[in-house]
Design a protein around this motif. Structure first.
Motif, PDB file in Angstrom:
ATOM      1  N   LEU A 158      35.972  39.865  40.826  1.00 38.09           N
ATOM      2  CA  LEU A 158      36.486  38.751  39.771  1.00 38.09           C
ATOM      3  C   LEU A 158      36.115  37.609  39.645  1.00 38.09           C
ATOM      4  N   TYR A 159      35.497  37.001  40.696  1.00 39.58           N
ATOM      5  CA  TYR A 159      34.807  35.812  40.524  1.00 39.58           C
ATOM      6  C   TYR A 159      33.417  35.926  39.613  1.00 39.58           C
ATOM      7  N   VAL A 213      28.684  35.964  35.430  1.00 38.19           N
ATOM      8  CA  VAL A 213      27.475  36.757  36.017  1.00 38.19           C
ATOM      9  C   VAL A 213      27.307  37.947  35.521  1.00 38.19           C
ATOM     10  N   VAL A 214      28.384  38.690  35.227  1.00 38.85           N
ATOM     11  CA  VAL A 214      28.378  40.120  34.637  1.00 38.85           C
ATOM     12  C   VAL A 214      29.575  40.201  33.778  1.00 38.85           C
ATOM     13  N   VAL A 215      29.351  41.428  32.989  1.00 43.45           N
ATOM     14  CA  VAL A 215      30.503  41.581  32.019  1.00 43.45           C
ATOM     15  C   VAL A 215      30.776  43.201  32.369  1.00 43.45           C
ATOM     16  N   TYR A 254      38.485  48.585  32.321  1.00 46.31           N
ATOM     17  CA  TYR A 254      38.802  49.498  33.434  1.00 46.31           C
ATOM     18  C   TYR A 254      38.402  48.957  34.785  1.00 46.31           C
ATOM     19  N   ARG A 255      37.203  48.516  34.623  1.00 44.75           N
ATOM     20  CA  ARG A 255      36.713  47.683  35.976  1.00 44.75           C
ATOM     21  C   ARG A 255      37.371  46.485  36.232  1.00 44.75           C
TER      22      ARG A 255
END
Length: 65
Positions: free
Chosen positions: A26-27, A33-35, A39-40
């Motif tokens: 979640l951070y 940082v990421v997309v 669902y993830r």
């Protein structure tokens, strides 16, 4: 009452691992940082919630002894 002790340790272990793992994901998502796909993100929230529930069970069982 021996199985409770083993289950108690398992609740502590899974609670810590899942809470840390889900919080880290979640951070990463909220810091940009990421997309992740939806669902993830939902899985990460589920990891945190289940981890907190496991920690609650650990504390509840420990206080009953």
């Amino acid at each position: 009452m021996e199985p409770l002790r083993k289950n108690n340790t398992w609740n502590l272990f899974t609670g810590i691992i899942l809470t840390v793992f889900g919080s880290y994901r979640l951070y990463q998502y909220f810091s940009g940082v990421v997309v992740y796909k939806t669902y993830r993100l939902v899985l990460s929230i589920g990891f945190v919630l289940y981890g907190l529930f496991s920690l609650y069970q650990y504390v509840k069982i420990k206080n009953n002894k």
